[in-house]
Scaffold this motif. Structure first.
Motif, PDB file in Angstrom:
ATOM      1  N   ASN A 519       0.985  -1.351   0.057  1.00 12.43           N
ATOM      2  CA  ASN A 519      -0.113  -0.023  -0.159  1.00 12.43           C
ATOM      3  C   ASN A 519       0.552   1.455  -0.071  1.00 12.43           C
ATOM      4  O   ASN A 519       1.666   1.469   0.947  1.00 12.43           O
ATOM      5  CB  ASN A 519      -0.884  -0.001   1.133  1.00 12.43           C
ATOM      6  N   ALA A 522       0.015   3.835   2.984  1.00 12.11           N
ATOM      7  CA  ALA A 522       0.176   3.090   4.106  1.00 12.11           C
ATOM      8  C   ALA A 522       0.278   4.072   5.481  1.00 12.11           C
ATOM      9  O   ALA A 522       1.203   4.932   5.420  1.00 12.11           O
ATOM     10  CB  ALA A 522       0.942   2.001   4.362  1.00 12.11           C
ATOM     11  N   THR A 524       0.247   2.775   8.678  1.00 11.71           N
ATOM     12  CA  THR A 524       1.053   1.960   9.728  1.00 11.71           C
ATOM     13  C   THR A 524       1.451   0.487   8.801  1.00 11.71           C
ATOM     14  O   THR A 524       0.948   0.451   7.968  1.00 11.71           O
ATOM     15  CB  THR A 524      -0.097   1.288  10.696  1.00 11.71           C
ATOM     16  N   GLU A 526       1.659  -2.620   7.422  1.00 13.06           N
ATOM     17  CA  GLU A 526       0.577  -3.689   6.930  1.00 13.06           C
ATOM     18  C   GLU A 526       1.335  -4.590   5.936  1.00 13.06           C
ATOM     19  O   GLU A 526       2.181  -4.088   5.154  1.00 13.06           O
ATOM     20  CB  GLU A 526      -0.596  -2.905   6.355  1.00 13.06           C
ATOM     21  N   ASN A 579      -6.467   7.145   7.495  1.00 10.97           N
ATOM     22  CA  ASN A 579      -5.995   5.586   7.323  1.00 10.97           C
ATOM     23  C   ASN A 579      -6.663   4.920   6.294  1.00 10.97           C
ATOM     24  O   ASN A 579      -7.926   4.941   5.941  1.00 10.97           O
ATOM     25  CB  ASN A 579      -6.269   4.972   8.531  1.00 10.97           C
ATOM     26  N   GLN A 580      -5.895   4.491   5.195  1.00  8.11           N
ATOM     27  CA  GLN A 580      -6.277   3.763   3.962  1.00  8.11           C
ATOM     28  C   GLN A 580      -5.468   2.206   4.204  1.00  8.11           C
ATOM     29  O   GLN A 580      -4.434   2.353   4.167  1.00  8.11           O
ATOM     30  CB  GLN A 580      -5.893   4.507   3.006  1.00  8.11           C
ATOM     31  N   ARG A 581      -6.344   1.124   4.043  1.00  6.31           N
ATOM     32  CA  ARG A 581      -5.636   0.043   4.063  1.00  6.31           C
ATOM     33  C   ARG A 581      -5.884  -0.843   2.732  1.00  6.31           C
ATOM     34  O   ARG A 581      -6.994  -0.878   2.183  1.00  6.31           O
ATOM     35  CB  ARG A 581      -6.275  -0.731   5.419  1.00  6.31           C
ATOM     36  N   GLY A 583      -5.889  -4.249   0.567  1.00  5.95           N
ATOM     37  CA  GLY A 583      -6.265  -5.648   0.995  1.00  5.95           C
ATOM     38  C   GLY A 583      -6.731  -6.511  -0.326  1.00  5.95           C
ATOM     39  O   GLY A 583      -7.171  -5.849  -1.040  1.00  5.95           O
TER      40      GLY A 583
END
Length: 764
Positions: A519, A522, A524, A526, A579-581, A583
């Motif tokens: 990402n 990011a 954090t 991940e 925050n963008q995650r 997946g």
């Protein structure tokens, strides 16, 4: 439920560069036109990395040659979507040289660094890894091929939707010089000059091409917070160069060294506010091409590369090919997400990419067996930076401004080995089998942080701005530093049956994968998202019904697994947290039909039609409740940029007179409605159609050509991109909850309005 529908809206194909050849050999064009009269033309392609008739290739593909490109007045690659069923080729939102490509519902919307496309772009078999600058000006193009469906065996990763191949012309060996000039609506002024000269007769040749493409904007920036800014919106300002050296010492050896560069200084593209601003006086503009901005309007894309190709026919059975390429691109850009004169949500950004590729091919041909095999190496550094400037929000918190800075790199290496062969079991039945083994490795770093000021990527980005790196680096910290690798075996298996000399039936299974990735946004640490996988089955036939009717048809199904998606995770206690995650959210599927029909009605009249139908949907989307449980929210997701039906009908009519040869052509292209927002779709483009007409004249001596072309003659308006940062209000149907920045940010980007151009060419 669709909340917003754009009825017959304008599209922003305002593509940075033109595809048409700057140096058509006019006498050769006339000869090829003569060969097309009196029956169907034989079309040769290299879709399977060997030269063969399009009617012999058990793949759904479209091939458009240089003559058709010139006579139809095709100026950009995005226009080829009209000729290829179930294909979307569009210019990306907010920028001028970034390509958005979807085939059969598979593609990639977000062009951020590190993301991989779902449709591969190739220039002379050289893979272009990034969509920035992928809409190149290709001088001396011979043809463009659009391959539909996964191409995982011969072309490898990131071709899960298909591939678009540019094939340029080899030199003729003669001394030639041509000039083409174009004038048109919106003060269009294009100049293309190309020439070639033999340095050693029949052995060594030098070719040089130059293009200068200019056009005023379709609209303007109505307001700007910065003084002295160029107010044109959707304009074009492009220069392109190409220098080629070809060496042909023997009949069995060919060497080409090529350098090309494109410089696009067109303005950043401002979007159309579909809702009035809540925070400033920014009503919905009267024109779909008008906008507002608080950023600089300048934009730049620099893309250059050098490549070396060696082709050696070892003997009558074996042929060797080496392709070596190095490319670089640099794109500083200004994207105003909210499109107002306030700093509500501004994103100045930089994309910086380098790539090196090396491919070795060994081909083998006998009476019963055709084999293509190869080794492939790819390494790339894809870096970038953006500033999410939320100045108004920062001021409401008592700070001089507020910026979320994100920067980093995604560096990747890939190696692959592949082989694919077709074997004739009997005179009528053959089998095609292929496989590719690919190993990818990626290493990513991401820096992310919040600065309570309005900052830009570089000093001088706006007048008087000085970037304080010490202050910024104290707040922007490394949040991700990781490495991952993946490997994949992607097979292809098919059968072909030659029912008659002119009718071939085929069925095939193919698999492709799009690389895993980290990402780039990011906040954090991940893990990386795993690769996407597409499995496809298609059956079809290709037929020449006599000498005058060609009908090709394909039906297909595909399953798209482990789709990658960025989810925005709001923090209820802190509105500044973004925050963008990334997946793998789930899977989608599609089934459809494609048809291509060509009729040589008379010696002078050719008619054609193509039709695409697709039913694409999400089957499962996982929304995680905790590490062990999830709920299915597939009913909230749409497969974007994919109309259920697209169709095209057209004609070409040739006339011979004492004044020269005339070619008249036209087509009507139709698309049903399609969604533009994947999650909780807020924007749907209604059905629309485009009408195009052209007239071409060739002088009797083969030196002069004149072309008059009209595009989108009914001035239809249609959406091709968007930014949506609002949400439906569950308590007030038809109303919206403001999103990031606190404004009603729903932005549309549109395609070209009606344009008319006149091109005059002379061949010395």
């Amino acid at each position: 439920m669709t909340m917003f529908t754009s009825h017959k809206t304008l599209c922003a194909l305002a593509v940075s560069t033109a595809l048409t050849s700057a140096m058509p050999v006019m006498a050769q064009e006339q000869q090829e036109q003569e060969e097309k009269k009196g029956g169907l033309e034989r079309i040769e392609v290299t879709a399977r990395k060997t030269v063969e008739s399009i009617q012999e290739v058990p793949i759904a593909l479209t091939s458009v040659g240089a003559i058709d490109i010139a006579e139809r007045g095709i100026s950009t690659v995005v226009e080829l979507q009209q000729l290829s069923p179930n294909t979307t080729l569009q210019k990306s939102r907010g920028t001028n040289s970034t390509l958005t490509a979807f085939i059969r519902g598979v593609g990639q919307e977000d062009p951020l660094w590190g993301y991989e496309p779902g449709v591969g772009i190739y220039v002379d078999d050289i893979y272009m890894a990034r969509p920035q600058g992928a809409v190149l000006d290709i001088l001396n193009v011979e043809r463009i091929e659009v391959l539909r469906g996964p191409q995982g065996s011969l072309y490898g990763k990131n071709t899960i939707g298909g591939a678009v191949k540019y094939v340029t012309k080899k030199m003729t060996g003669a001394t030639e010089l041509s000039v083409k000039g174009t004038v048109g609506t919106y003060s269009q002024k294009d100049l293309k000059i190309a020439g070639q000269i033999p340095l050693i007769e029949d052995t060594l040749f030098l070719g040089v091409s130059y293009a200068n493409l200019n056009r005023d904007g379709f609209g303007e920036f109505l307001t700007s917070a910065l003084p002295g800014q160029d107010r044109e919106n959707y304009n074009k300002d492009v220069e392109a160069y190409r220098v080629t050296l070809e060496y042909n010492p023997t009949d069995d050896l060919f060497i080409r060294l090529n350098y090309d560069k494109t410089e696009d200084d067109s303005n950043a593209k401002g979007g159309y506010r579909l809702l009035p601003s809540l925070l400033t006086d920014a009503p919905v503009p009267d024109s779909k091409y008008d906008s507002y901005t608080s950023l600089p309007t300048w934009n730049r894309v620099e893309n250059e590369g050098i490549n070396l190709t060696v082709e050696w026919d070892i003997n009558s059975e074996f042929a060797f090919k080496s392709i070596t390429s190095k490319r670089e691109s640099y794109s500083p850009t200004n994207i105003d997400f909210d499109n107002t004169s306030l700093q509500i949500f501004d994103v100045p950004a930089i994309y910086d990419d380098e790539q090196f590729t090396q491919e070795f091919q060994l081909n083998y041909v006998t009476d019963n067996l055709t084999m293509v095999s190869g080794l492939y190496y790819y390494t790339a550094d894809s870096c970038g930076q953006f500033e999410a400037i939320l100045g108004i929000l920062g001021q409401s918190l008592g700070a001089p401004g507020l910026t979320r800075e994100v920067r980093g790199c995604s560096n990747g290496d890939s190696i692959a080995a592949y082989a694919q062969g077709s074997y004739d079991i009997t005179d009528k039945l053959s089998v095609t089998a292929g496989a590719r083994y690919t190993k990818d490795e990626k290493e990513a770093t991401v820096f992310n942080g919040l600065v309570f000021d309005n900052i830009y990527p570089e000093s001088g980005w706006v007048p008087g701005y000085v970037r304080n790196e010490d202050v910024i680096n104290a707040s922007v910290l490394k949040v991700l530093d990781d490495k991952e690798d993946w490997s994949r075996f992607t097979p292809r298996l098919g059968f072909e049956y030659q029912a008659t000399p002119d009718v071939m039936l085929y069925a095939a299974y193919a698999q492709g994968f799009k690389s895993g990735t980290f990402n780039p946004r990011a906040s954090t640490p991940e893990p990386a998202a795993n690769p996407e996988i597409v499995d496809s089955i298609e059956m079809g036939f290709k037929s020449d019904l006599g000498d005058y009717v060609r009908l090709n048809m394909t039906v297909f199904t595909l399953d798209h697994e482990d789709r990658q998606y960025i989810s925005v995770i709001p923090d209820p206690d802190d509105s500044t947290v973004l925050n963008q995650r990334l997946g793998n959210i789930g899977q989608s599927s599609a089934k459809g039909l494609e048809m291509d029909l060509t009729v040589a009605a008379t010696d002078n009249l050719e008619m054609y039609a193509n039709l695409g139908y697709i039913n694409a949907k999400f089957d499962e989307v996982r929304s995680f409740v905790d590490a062990e449980n999830f709920i299915d929210i597939s009913d909230r997701f749409s497969v974007t940029n994919t109309p259920k039906v697209n169709a095209n009908v057209g004609f070409t009519y040739n006339m011979t007179s004492s004044y020269g040869d005339f070619v008249i052509n036209g087509n009507y292209y139709y698309r049903t409605k399609y969604d533009l927002v994947e999650l909780d779709n807020l924007l749907t483009q209604d059905e629309y159609g485009l009408l195009n007409l052209g007239v071409n004249w060739y002088s009797n001596d083969g030196q002069w050509t004149v072309g008059l072309h009209g595009k989108n003659l009914t001035n239809e308006e249609y959406l091709v991109g968007n930014y949506a940062f609002i949400a439906r209000d569950p308590n007030n149907p038809g109303e919206f909850i403001p999103g990031l920045g606190g404004d009603n940010t729903l932005i549309g980007y549109y395609g070209d309005p009606r344009t008319v151009s006149l091109t005059v060419g002379y061949q010395f």
